[in-house]
Every structure is written in C-alpha cells, then in structure tokens.
Design a protein around this motif. Sequence first.
Motif, PDB file in Angstrom:
ATOM      1  N   ASP A 135       0.829  -1.204   0.000  1.00 33.12           N
ATOM      2  CA  ASP A 135       0.000   0.000   0.000  1.00 33.12           C
ATOM      3  C   ASP A 135       0.866   1.256   0.000  1.00 33.12           C
ATOM      4  O   ASP A 135       0.583   2.225  -0.723  1.00 33.12           O
ATOM      5  N   ASN A 143      -4.616  -3.698  -3.573  1.00 36.09           N
ATOM      6  CA  ASN A 143      -4.040  -4.184  -2.309  1.00 36.09           C
ATOM      7  C   ASN A 143      -3.524  -5.595  -2.497  1.00 36.09           C
ATOM      8  O   ASN A 143      -4.153  -6.420  -3.150  1.00 36.09           O
ATOM      9  N   ASN A 195     -10.932   1.745  -6.959  1.00 37.85           N
ATOM     10  CA  ASN A 195      -9.704   2.514  -6.829  1.00 37.85           C
ATOM     11  C   ASN A 195      -9.648   3.647  -7.852  1.00 37.85           C
ATOM     12  O   ASN A 195      -9.211   4.761  -7.554  1.00 37.85           O
ATOM     13  N   LYS A 217      -9.648   7.592  -6.908  1.00 39.66           N
ATOM     14  CA  LYS A 217      -8.493   8.364  -7.373  1.00 39.66           C
ATOM     15  C   LYS A 217      -8.952   9.590  -8.151  1.00 39.66           C
ATOM     16  O   LYS A 217      -8.393  10.677  -8.012  1.00 39.66           O
ATOM     17  N   ARG A 265     -16.324   0.068  -1.950  1.00 44.24           N
ATOM     18  CA  ARG A 265     -15.010  -0.594  -1.899  1.00 44.24           C
ATOM     19  C   ARG A 265     -14.911  -1.458  -0.642  1.00 44.24           C
ATOM     20  O   ARG A 265     -14.394  -2.584  -0.673  1.00 44.24           O
ATOM     21  N   CYS A 324     -12.024   1.189   4.785  1.00 40.16           N
ATOM     22  CA  CYS A 324     -12.827   1.914   3.791  1.00 40.16           C
ATOM     23  C   CYS A 324     -14.035   2.577   4.458  1.00 40.16           C
ATOM     24  O   CYS A 324     -14.369   3.733   4.157  1.00 40.16           O
TER      25      CYS A 324
END
Length: 640
Positions: free
Chosen positions: A130, A236, A470, A474, A486, A502
């Motif tokens: 991560d 991940n 993701n 982002k 998520r 999350c």
Amino acid sequence: MRLGRYSIEFATQVVTATAVVLLSSSGNVVQGQESAPLSESEAQELQQFRAQESFQENLERAIANSVSLRDRIDAQIETALASQRPAITAVFVVLALLPLLGAIAVWLILNRLETRANAYAQEMNSIKNDAMAELLGMMNEAQSVLHQIQTTINEPLPKVPVSTQRQLDKRSQSLDDSLDEDDPREETFPSPPPPLDITQDDLSQEVEENSIAAEELDQHEAQESEQEEDIPPSLNSILDSEEDDEDETPPPSFNSILDSEEDDEALDPSQPQSVNSILDNDTESDESSNHSTANAASVPPPMTYRGGDEAIATASENRLNGNSGNSTPPAQPPVQPQSSQASAAEFCRQANALFFSGRYAEAIAAYQQAVQLKPDYHQAWSNQGSALFHLQRYPEAISAYNRALSIHPDYPEAWNNKGGALSKLGQYEEALAAYDRAVELKPDYVEAWNNRGLALMELKRYKESVASYNRAVKLKPDYIEAWNNRGLAFAAADLHDHALRCFEKAQSLNPDYLDSYRNQGVSLAALERYPEAIAAYRRGTEIQPQDIPTWYYLGQLLTQLQRYDEAIAAYDEAIALQPAIPEIWYNKAGCYSTQGFVAPCLESLQEAIRLAPHPYRERAQVDPRFDEIRQDERFKQLLV
C-alpha cells in the motif's frame, strides 16, 4: 524360576543348620552338666528326635533335588506373571510413546507459531505494498508536473516584433562604436540608449503577438495533459492471489434471508415486507444540472444500485448523466406550448421538471412528445429510459437507451444508464460491457467506475471490483459511495480488516453517513468484535432512528450474543416503524421461546405465519429454538 529354587534350598539349609546347632548345644549342655545317665525313656525320646531330624533333613534334601516339584513351582510363577503381563506391557508402551507424544506437541506448537508468523508477514507485505502504491502515485504525479515544466521550457519564446528588433540593433551598434575608440587604456562606458521609437500600432501588434503565443502555450499544455494516461493505483496485495474468481464464495451475510427486490412506491402496511425492501426505499437525494435550450440534459437511473444479498447498503442518487448537482430544480407545472412555439427542446425541459418532481409517467409522455417532433433527439431518448427505470420498467428503459445509442453511439451517459438497467435484470456481464464502454468514452466518469465495481461484485470478481473502485476514488477522493462500496467488496472477499478502513474513510468524509456504520457493524461482527459492532449499529440508529435495517441487524447480533431482552427491544423498534415484516416477528418469537415465555412467543410466531405462511411454518417445524414448546397444543395448531 531359579529364584524360587534358590529360596527353597536356602530355607532347607537354614533349617538344617539350626537343627545341628540345637543338637550341638544340647549335647554340650548335657556333657557340661555331667549329669546322671539318661533313663531308658529319655534315651528313646532322644533317639526318636534324632530320627525325626534326620527324616526332616532327608525330606528337605529330596525336595531340593526334585525336578518335578521345581517345575511345578516355576509353572505357578509363570502363571502369576502372565496375569500381570498386560499391565506391565501397557506401562512399557506408555513409556515408549511419551517421547513421540512430546514431539507431536512441539510440532503443533511450532506449526501454529509459523502460521501466525506468516499472517503477520502477509500483513506487513500488505502495508508495504500500500505504501509503495501511494509512493508510485506520488511519483507519477511528480513526473507529470516535471513533464509539464519541461514542455513549458522547451516551448519557443514569442517572436520579437520588427520595430523592437530594430531598436535593439541600434543599441548594439552604439555599444560596438564605443568599444572601437583609439585609446584602449581609457575606460569608457556606453551612453544610455535613446528612447525606443515604438508607435502605437507596433505596440498593439506586439501585445497581439504575445497574447497569441500565450494562447498557443496554453493549448499545448492542455493537449499534453490530455495525452497523459492516468495510471491506476495498484490493488491491495491481499487481493493479488491467483485463485479462481468463480470458486470464491462470499461469507454468509447478515441479510442472506432477505429479498433484494426494490419498491419505489409507497409501502402498504397490510402487505408483508422484507428488510431489504425497506432498505431499498431510502430517500433518494435529488441533484440538478443546468438545462440549456439547445441541448437538454438527460436523466440516468441511480448511479449505484443494490447488488443482491451481498450489497448491505448503497448510496442515494438522482443525477443527470453523471453530473452531480447540489440543488434540486423546483418542480414546475407543465405549460403546454402553443402550436406555433412547440418544439422538442421545450417538451424535453418540461419532462425534466416532471422527472425531478417524481412524476415519471407524465415525464415519459413529455419525452415521447419530444422525440415525435425530433426523432434523432438522443438526450430525450436517454431521459425517457431513465424515467422508465424509476418505474421499474427495465426492458423498456433498455430499449430507450438503445435508441439513443443508435443515434449517438459515443454517448457515455446512455451507456452507463443502460448498464444500470441491465444490472436490475441480473444481466451483469452485459452491464459490465456497457460500463466498460462508458469509461472508454469518458475515462474520468467516476459514477461509471463505481457502477462497474458493483457489477463486478455481483459476478464475484472482487479483485477487479476493488480496482474499479480505486479508479473512482483516485478521480474523486471524496466520493463517499465509492469508498463505502469498496469496503463492501473487501467484506464480500472476507477481508473485513481492509473493509473497516474503507468504512472509516467514508465516515471521515461524512460522519453522518448511515450506510458506513451499518456495514461497519457487519464487518466487526464477522471479526467477533461484538462490542464495537453494537456501538456501530447504535450510532446508525442515532443518525437515523427510523432506519429499519439497522434496528434489524442490531437485533440479530444481540440474539446471537444471547442478550434476548435487548434483542426484543430492537425488534420492537423495527416493528413500530414497519409492522409487516415477517422475518422480524419470527426472530422475536425465537427470543421469547428461548427465554421460556410461551404466550408472547406464540403471538409473535402467529403474526409471522399470518404475514407469510411460507416459509415460516416450515422453518418453525425444524427450528431448535421452539423445542421447548413443540408439544404445546397451541404451537401445533399454528403449524397445521
């Protein structure tokens, strides 16, 4: 056996020696006393005694030398040993197995320690990956900035106007003349240049040329930024396993017994409702966008949707083609245009107002008027599909979206809306293809990335689902629904630790986001962190006291912890909000039965069976919670 023989011989020798000593001592005494001669009777007794002693000695000698007697004694000893042989053998076996058992215990301990060490190592690798992913993202952003700076540096400077160039040449010539004087030792300084002879026209031309150069530089930078590819963040490492996605099965969810059918219309208290149907009727937030006369915006279906039993909660939507507004346009009564002023755009604007006011049937009629006037009006076709979507007429909605796409194939909003309708019909592969087309046409379409993740969750492709979320977060780091979904993907993959992070991120963006607390409670309960799970559910009930699913999940967890009084209180809160949910009545009856309260148990069970005879009558017949009252005649009557 030889031990027995030696014992007999030794005893015989001892007896013989004793007799000899006694005889010797008696003889010595007789001799020492110098007494009178023995009488005839005493001599006979003495002779008899000696004869007996001799006989005894001969007998003992014969016994010692007898083979048959010795064998008989040996046989008795063998019999005695044979009767004790199992016990002796067991003792020797235990003594022999003790080292082996100790070795097995040591191996088990070492194996468990190794398992824990591997788990810690995986967690460390996850944290490291991560951190590396975040570092790579920062490096990519830095490279992008450096590339823009380099592009700016390499951009040619604006062209100098002719008049300015002429003045600079004069100035350079004056400097050269001053340096060419006869005395090289005399230090001279150039005289100040004369004022530039720049006319107003030259100045205007220079300003215009500089502005053109600046515009070209801005356009060049914009083109460079558009050409840069957005590198998606890495997944991940926990989800980077090569296991077959089809073989993965999600952990049992708390609402696996609930149906997932939505009902946008008002609930009828007389009809039985499922907990998930109540969850689907959460209030949708209305968002608006500015409407232009020439190009009316289209209204898509909800941007997120409930995906089967695994989707614990979803976001509220009502967006126009993915453009999230912060205000809802006021509902305006439709004004029928005059025949001379009727136009497709006017009908579309009226339909949009009807849509936002929730009058979907009237909005569909207005959209139909618009497409009759202008058959190639693709926005109106797409908006008509969205209105049909809200009326749960999904096949007709898909037909409307297809009509819009036949007119304008590169319309990303229509592709995204079509994916939502296909998902409602359970056609997740087709929905995924529609979302892929939407993000291909519009890579920064965050709602489409989020919806794509939901479709992948339904296909149990959790690794790809997390990757899609993701991309969404982002592009929009404060996208609360994407963070929440998520977490649902991680929870479905049984990675509840990652899911909790999350949900906590969603709560940091909005401390009153109800769905995150409900989902957090489910993951905490799966990790057996029951006090924290109860606290999460109670926080959800504080945010929205009228949220039936949160009360239901809280009751389920308290029932699991055998805190029946508190569970019954939670079920009562849910029943007060919606009394037509048979599952809540049935669980309440189970709590009463476990405590031995027969009358309230039968009342609750009767209500559950009244609302839905199937399957609760069949479930009650085999439910072990009702074993204590199974012979009660009233219970038997309920099951008939």
